[in-house]
Design an enzyme around this catalytic site. Structure first.
Site, PDB file in Angstrom:
ATOM      1  N   TYR A  51       0.841  -1.199   0.000  1.00  0.00           N
ATOM      2  CA  TYR A  51       0.000   0.000   0.000  1.00  0.00           C
ATOM      3  C   TYR A  51       0.878   1.251   0.000  1.00  0.00           C
ATOM      4  O   TYR A  51       0.704   2.161  -0.820  1.00  0.00           O
ATOM      5  CB  TYR A  51      -0.925  -0.011   1.217  1.00  0.00           C
ATOM      6  CG  TYR A  51      -1.630   1.296   1.481  1.00  0.00           C
ATOM      7  CD1 TYR A  51      -2.483   1.849   0.523  1.00  0.00           C
ATOM      8  CD2 TYR A  51      -1.455   1.989   2.680  1.00  0.00           C
ATOM      9  CE1 TYR A  51      -3.133   3.054   0.762  1.00  0.00           C
ATOM     10  CE2 TYR A  51      -2.100   3.182   2.923  1.00  0.00           C
ATOM     11  CZ  TYR A  51      -2.938   3.711   1.962  1.00  0.00           C
ATOM     12  OH  TYR A  51      -3.576   4.906   2.200  1.00  0.00           O
ATOM     13  N   ALA A  52       1.837   1.307   0.913  1.00  0.00           N
ATOM     14  CA  ALA A  52       2.735   2.462   0.984  1.00  0.00           C
ATOM     15  C   ALA A  52       3.540   2.611  -0.303  1.00  0.00           C
ATOM     16  O   ALA A  52       3.747   3.729  -0.793  1.00  0.00           O
ATOM     17  CB  ALA A  52       3.668   2.321   2.179  1.00  0.00           C
TER      18      ALA A  52
END
Length: 336
Positions: free
Chosen positions: A152-153
């Site tokens: 996600y990051a």
């Protein structure tokens, strides 16, 4: 202005759309209404927007490469706020392809649409998760963020890099906002405040990760939305002092800006839970667990740049914000 908001049925997107409509803007909302969490909550948010004469909704997935150019040609937005994304750190470990589809493929479709339509300014959601393995506090946009701890990051870091490319090549003004733990009424069911409230009221134990030794820069949704609007109105410009031999990650020689948007006040998780217990009048049963993969112990936003550039000032105390959420939750679910 005529503003396209992707993720308009989402937690932040719906509240932002309300605020833009209230000040007289036209809002074109886009959302795919997927089932990552209960779509009826998304539909309920939309019902608050659709009666407004200046709101137009398109059920559309930003990852739909064939449909997105037609959308931009049809609605011709002046400015765009991209909030559509696959969110969640832990879910990105289970379902990585969903993040590439929404956050990378979908995002490049938004960038291409903005380029083709001559959009004046693109504001997009990034995340505090990009700081990953960084431990120097508070997190600053002038720090390097090359060590993400979740896919996600990594996709959100990719968004920032892609934005810079379009700003540099096509002079598209872009502003990325790294959100820090947003909470409040109409929030997402996969976030801690929602899950804690649901389980406490049901008499079930709550999972407390890292044995409660987290600190989070919890930021109330209205403070976030105020910052988004201020950033949207402040079109990104090149930094004339930017140096290629000592590059500042938060600015560029292109019309590109990055900002943290948070409360600038990290709160220990156990204090957060204690405040929720007080609002509910119930002591939570707690299941203490270790730090989860991809998670970080602490977040803390340095918001100096956003304060200096747009006058951002978070105002909502954590006790007030949690009380507002509990009131909404009980009303929405019909709990006495």
């Amino acid at each position: 202005m005529r503003i396209l908001v992707t993720g308009a049925a989402g937690f932040i997107g719906a509240r932002l759309s309300e605020r833009l409509l209230a000040r007289g803007d036209e809002v074109i909302g886009v959302d795919n209404l997927n089932d990552y969490y209960d779509p009826t909550l998304k539909e309920a948010r939309l019902k608050r927007l659709t009666p407004h004469a200046n709101f137009e909704f398109h059920k559309l997935d930003i990852a739909d490469r064939a449909a997105m150019p037609g959308l931009f040609r049809a609605v011709r937005p002046q400015r765009v706020v991209n909030l559509a994304a696959q969110a969640g750190v832990r879910y990105s470990i289970e379902n990585p392809h969903a993040y590439v589809d929404a956050n990378v493929v979908g995002y490049v479709n938004v960038l291409e649409g903005c380029k083709a339509a001559g959009v004046e300014h693109l504001v997009y959601a990034s995340t505090s998760s990009v700081y990953g393995a960084n431990t120097r506090m508070p997190f600053s946009v002038h720090d390097n963020v090359d060590h993400p701890l979740s896919l996600y990051a990594a996709t959100k870091k990719a968004n920032e890099l892609m934005a810079h490319t379009y700003s540099a090549l096509f002079k598209l003004p872009t502003t990325g906002l790294r959100f820090f733990t947003v909470y409040g009424p109409w929030g997402r069911p996969d976030m801690s405040l929602f899950m804690f409230t649901q389980k406490i009221l049901a008499g079930e134990p709550i999972d407390v990760f890292n044995y409660g030794n987290h600190r989070r820069d919890f930021t109330y949704v209205d403070d976030i939305v105020e910052g988004v609007i201020r950033a949207l109105d402040h079109v990104a410009t090149p930094n004339p002092d930017w140096q290629s031999d000592d590059p500042d990650p938060g600015t560029a020689a292109a019309p590109y800006r990055l900002y943290n948007i948070g409360a600038n006040t990290p709160v220990p998780l156990m204090d957060f839970i204690g405040t929720l217990e007080s609002c509910l009048g119930i002591e939570a049963k707690k299941n203490f667990l270790p730090l989860q993969p991809g998670d970080v112990p602490d977040t803390y936003a340095d918001v100096t740049a956003l304060v200096e550039d747009v006058g951002y000032q978070p105002r909502t105390a954590i006790a007030v914000g949690i009380a507002n959420f509990v009131s909404w939750y009980k009303e929405y679910y019909g709990i006495q």
